[in-house]
Design an enzyme around this catalytic site. Sequence first.
Site: not given
Ligand code: NDP
Ligand code: 2IT
Length: 450
Positions: A128, A168
């Site tokens: 990561k 992420d």
């Molecule tokens: P994005 O940046 O697209 O979206 C993040 C969202 O979470 C936004 O709405 C953001 O709001 C909110 N957020 C971030 N920090 C906080 C906080 N401290 N308190 C409340 N809301 C918060 O990220 P992703 O959708 O990609 O990721 C979301 C989650 O999913 C994370 O935990 C990530 O690790 C996990 N994840 C992502 C993957 C991926 O493929 N993208 C795969 C697997 C897991 P704001 O705009 O206000 O910051």
């Molecule tokens: O938390 C996760 O699994 C991710 N942010 C996606 C990682 C990836 O390599 O696609």
Amino acid sequence: MSTKEYVEGFMAQLEQKNPGEKEFHQAVREVLESVAPYIMDYPALLDAKIMERMVEPERVIMFRVPWVDDRGEVQINRGFRVQMNSAIGPYKGGIRFHSSVTLSVMKFLAFEQTFKNALTTLPMGGGKGGSDFSPRGKSDAEVMRFCQSFMTELQKHIGQDRDVPAGDIGVGGREIGFMFGQYKRLRDEWTGTLTGKGLTWGGSLLRPEATGYGACYFAQQMLATRGKSFEGATVCISGSGNVAQYAAQKAMRLGAKVVTLSDSNGFVYDPDGLDEEKLNYVLYLKNGLRGRIKEYADKYPTARYFENERPWSIKCDIAMPCATQNELDAEDAKKLLANGCYCVTEGANMPTTPEAIALFQAAKILYSPGKASNAGGVATSGLEMTQNSIRQSWTKEEVDEHLHRIMSDIHDACLKYGTEEDGYINYVKGANIAGFIKVANAMLEQGICY
Ligand code: NDP
Ligand code: 2IT
């Protein structure tokens, strides 16, 4: 030595050696509590100190990221890449750009990623990366200069057979594009070293949708164990980013009513539920305008905005936390349970606190940890790597079929290792043990090299 003594002794040492890294301690404890009974049954694992080795990253890279903002002022951020475990494949995992990024956050995410990637059935190790840089409020030009500076250092440590980053929090298509461009320029080679690429330059169909869709496919399987489905269910989702958007889209298309979305400032509650038009507006608002979720309530007057609150007080059948770590605590869990929620499926990484998990499990409701239910994102990244290697692009249907199969295999693994004597499926235990066994066996077979 009892299992409890083993766990507490191990944690005391970990905390002493890694002071202040509370997210990392939390993630390790959760895995250790699941796998300790298994480890204690196999002296070879104890003797080879597999768990002690797993909590020590193979490598941590920390670096300065200087860049110049639009006013000409020099800014300095901190960059990270934690290369946690390469036992079963090249390091793989996302990059997070958010002001809350610390070494502890990077280590917890890399640790979780190791087991998650093992569960996908694909050959990917765990890693990561990220920075305490926040793209929010920055111009495209500033984000580009930051990404170029970040990649100028990171490119020394990654490669298609070495370490393959992706997105992420705070890292989407725009950031991956800027980083890929700089990587290609500095290395003078076109390889699939990053995933989440644009569709015309090596990206995979369905990668943007994959985490949210995969979480819904996983939830479908969980619900089916109790003869339930998304059809007619009310769903609360937190977040409004990549994962939340596509979890909402799939849940809706499977017949559910999605009533909440949120960001770090508050949440919107739409009692009528999202529809395709409203969701398209959310996609445009968040991905195009880079606006705030509050604006949803301005556009759709049936919705209400709750400043500085989380969506868990709203009555729902299924809750999907899709924002960030520790965003659902014991108080939230009590509200969900009191309102009759019977399924919690994590889209985010470690969004539920240990106390809240204990409450869900004591109430015997369906609860899945992110490392199982959000693995569809990294799994589809793995499929992107395969397509890059064989220089082909699969159709949406082909990718979706793989994604379905992988989520179903992960569910089977959870059933195999997590079904308790009374029939309750402990998905935390199942996911942790299944992921651990695969990585631990690979480490044993490869000798003491890391
Ligand atoms: P994005 O940046 O697209 O979206 C993040 C969202 O979470 C936004 O709405 C953001 O709001 C909110 N957020 C971030 N920090 C906080 C906080 N401290 N308190 C409340 N809301 C918060 O990220 P992703 O959708 O990609 O990721 C979301 C989650 O999913 C994370 O935990 C990530 O690790 C996990 N994840 C992502 C993957 C991926 O493929 N993208 C795969 C697997 C897991 P704001 O705009 O206000 O910051
Ligand atoms: O938390 C996760 O699994 C991710 N942010 C996606 C990682 C990836 O390599 O696609």
